[in-house]
Write a protein that holds these residues in place. Structure first.
Motif, short mmCIF file in Angstrom:
data_model
loop_
_atom_site.label_atom_id
_atom_site.label_comp_id
_atom_site.label_asym_id
_atom_site.label_seq_id
_atom_site.Cartn_x
_atom_site.Cartn_y
_atom_site.Cartn_z
N GLN A 1 -45.74 30.03 -19.25
CA GLN A 1 -44.25 29.46 -18.79
C GLN A 1 -43.62 29.80 -19.93
O GLN A 1 -42.25 30.01 -19.72
N ALA A 2 -43.78 29.67 -21.05
CA ALA A 2 -43.07 30.05 -22.13
C ALA A 2 -42.77 31.47 -22.46
O ALA A 2 -41.57 31.86 -22.39
N LEU A 3 -43.62 32.21 -22.04
CA LEU A 3 -43.46 33.85 -21.97
C LEU A 3 -42.67 33.96 -20.98
O LEU A 3 -41.61 34.96 -21.24
N ASP A 4 -42.55 33.41 -19.72
CA ASP A 4 -41.64 33.51 -18.65
C ASP A 4 -40.18 33.44 -18.97
O ASP A 4 -39.27 34.23 -18.64
N ARG A 5 -40.19 32.35 -19.66
CA ARG A 5 -38.66 32.03 -20.17
C ARG A 5 -38.27 32.91 -21.05
O ARG A 5 -37.02 33.27 -21.09
N ASP B 1 -35.08 32.56 -32.55
CA ASP B 1 -36.03 31.90 -33.42
C ASP B 1 -37.13 31.21 -32.69
O ASP B 1 -38.28 31.15 -32.79
N GLU B 2 -36.58 30.20 -31.74
CA GLU B 2 -37.45 29.58 -31.06
C GLU B 2 -38.29 30.42 -29.98
O GLU B 2 -39.66 30.33 -29.91
N ALA B 3 -37.85 31.62 -29.58
CA ALA B 3 -38.63 32.42 -28.59
C ALA B 3 -39.65 33.17 -29.36
O ALA B 3 -40.97 33.34 -28.99
N VAL B 4 -39.32 33.47 -30.69
CA VAL B 4 -40.30 34.48 -31.35
C VAL B 4 -41.33 33.59 -31.72
O VAL B 4 -42.66 34.01 -31.74
N VAL B 5 -41.04 32.20 -31.94
CA VAL B 5 -42.37 31.27 -32.29
C VAL B 5 -43.07 31.23 -31.29
O VAL B 5 -44.41 31.13 -31.22
N ALA B 6 -42.49 31.04 -30.01
CA ALA B 6 -43.30 30.74 -28.84
C ALA B 6 -44.14 32.00 -28.45
O ALA B 6 -45.13 31.92 -28.03
N VAL B 7 -43.67 33.20 -28.41
CA VAL B 7 -44.37 34.35 -28.34
C VAL B 7 -45.75 34.33 -29.29
O VAL B 7 -46.63 34.65 -29.05
N ALA B 8 -45.40 34.01 -30.79
CA ALA B 8 -46.59 34.12 -31.84
C ALA B 8 -47.41 32.94 -31.02
O ALA B 8 -48.64 33.16 -31.26
N ALA B 9 -47.14 31.78 -30.67
CA ALA B 9 -47.93 30.72 -30.27
C ALA B 9 -48.88 31.22 -28.89
O ALA B 9 -49.92 31.00 -28.96
N GLU C 1 -46.25 22.55 -29.21
CA GLU C 1 -44.86 22.02 -29.57
C GLU C 1 -43.95 23.25 -29.45
O GLU C 1 -42.86 23.46 -28.77
N ALA C 2 -44.44 24.30 -29.92
CA ALA C 2 -43.75 25.67 -29.93
C ALA C 2 -43.57 26.28 -28.45
O ALA C 2 -42.36 26.77 -28.12
N LEU C 3 -44.25 25.97 -27.74
CA LEU C 3 -44.67 26.61 -26.21
C LEU C 3 -43.45 25.49 -25.54
O LEU C 3 -43.08 25.85 -24.62
N THR C 4 -43.95 24.26 -25.67
CA THR C 4 -43.15 23.37 -24.82
C THR C 4 -41.59 23.28 -24.89
O THR C 4 -40.84 23.40 -24.07
N VAL C 5 -41.29 23.61 -26.26
CA VAL C 5 -39.58 23.67 -26.58
C VAL C 5 -39.25 24.91 -25.78
O VAL C 5 -38.17 24.95 -25.04
N VAL C 6 -39.78 26.13 -25.63
CA VAL C 6 -39.39 27.25 -24.84
C VAL C 6 -39.53 27.12 -23.52
O VAL C 6 -38.44 27.31 -22.63
N ALA C 7 -40.55 26.76 -22.75
CA ALA C 7 -40.83 26.54 -21.54
C ALA C 7 -39.75 25.29 -21.01
O ALA C 7 -39.18 25.69 -19.98
N GLY C 8 -39.32 24.68 -21.78
CA GLY C 8 -38.50 23.52 -21.28
C GLY C 8 -36.94 23.85 -21.29
O GLY C 8 -36.07 23.22 -21.10
N THR C 9 -36.59 25.23 -21.86
CA THR C 9 -35.25 25.31 -22.10
C THR C 9 -34.72 26.14 -20.97
O THR C 9 -35.22 26.82 -20.20
N ARG C 10 -33.52 25.35 -20.46
CA ARG C 10 -32.79 25.97 -19.24
C ARG C 10 -31.46 26.58 -19.73
O ARG C 10 -31.24 27.51 -19.03
N ASP C 11 -31.00 26.21 -20.90
CA ASP C 11 -29.87 26.98 -21.34
C ASP C 11 -30.29 28.24 -22.32
O ASP C 11 -31.31 28.61 -22.22
N TYR C 12 -29.10 28.78 -23.12
CA TYR C 12 -29.46 29.61 -23.95
C TYR C 12 -30.58 29.56 -24.69
O TYR C 12 -30.70 28.43 -25.34
N LEU C 13 -31.38 30.59 -24.64
CA LEU C 13 -32.81 30.49 -25.70
C LEU C 13 -32.53 31.22 -26.87
O LEU C 13 -32.22 32.35 -26.92
N ASP C 14 -32.58 30.42 -27.88
CA ASP C 14 -32.44 31.00 -29.46
C ASP C 14 -33.49 31.60 -29.73
O ASP C 14 -34.67 31.72 -29.28
#
Length: 136
Positions: free
Chosen positions: A95-99, A50-58, A35-48
């Motif tokens: 994908q999440a890291l690229d985002r 908090d969501e980004a650091v959780v995706a990096v940890a994941a 879920e943490a990775l999917t949220v970030v990988a699917g974000t096309r607008d401004y990436l918050d």
């Protein structure tokens, strides 16, 4: 973002994510990482951030289970063992890291403005390399 170093878990939000994983039933931990990775990988607008650091940890947790991945040994990572994570998370983590490192990304901005952008991006790059090679 309450950060004290450039490590993947060296901020309040990532440490909280680790605690949430520890509190989750064993059978739900892989899904929370997904879920943490999917949220970030699917974000096309401004990436918050908090969501980004959780995706990096994941992503770091996924990479730790890859050949050549570094184990998560920080006190701020999960204390409880993770199950073997699905191999499909490796590509999703890339994908999440690229985002995370693509504008518009608040986390990218914060590290760039703070003067530590280069070493932080190198750490993200090392994670990405391990994940790409393992995703094969």
């Amino acid at each position: 973002m309450g950060a004290w170093d450039i490590g993947h878990f060296d901020n309040d939000t990532a440490a909280d994510f680790s605690g949430d994983l520890d509190d989750a039933p064993q059978g739900e931990r892989a899904e929370r990482i997904r879920e943490a990775l999917t949220v970030v990988a699917g974000t096309r607008d401004y990436l918050d951030s908090d969501e980004a650091v959780v995706a990096v940890a994941a992503a770091a947790l996924v990479a730790a289970q890859c050949p050549g991945g570094e184990p998560v040994t920080t006190a701020y990572g999960p204390d409880e063992p993770l199950p073997e994570l699905p191999l499909g998370l490796r590509g999703l983590a890339v994908q999440a890291l690229d985002r995370v490192v693509t504008e518009p990304s608040e986390l990218l901005e914060l590290w760039s403005e703070g003067g530590h952008g280069e070493p932080w991006e190198e750490g993200i790059g090392r994670l990405r390399t391990v994940l790409v090679e393992a995703a094969g």
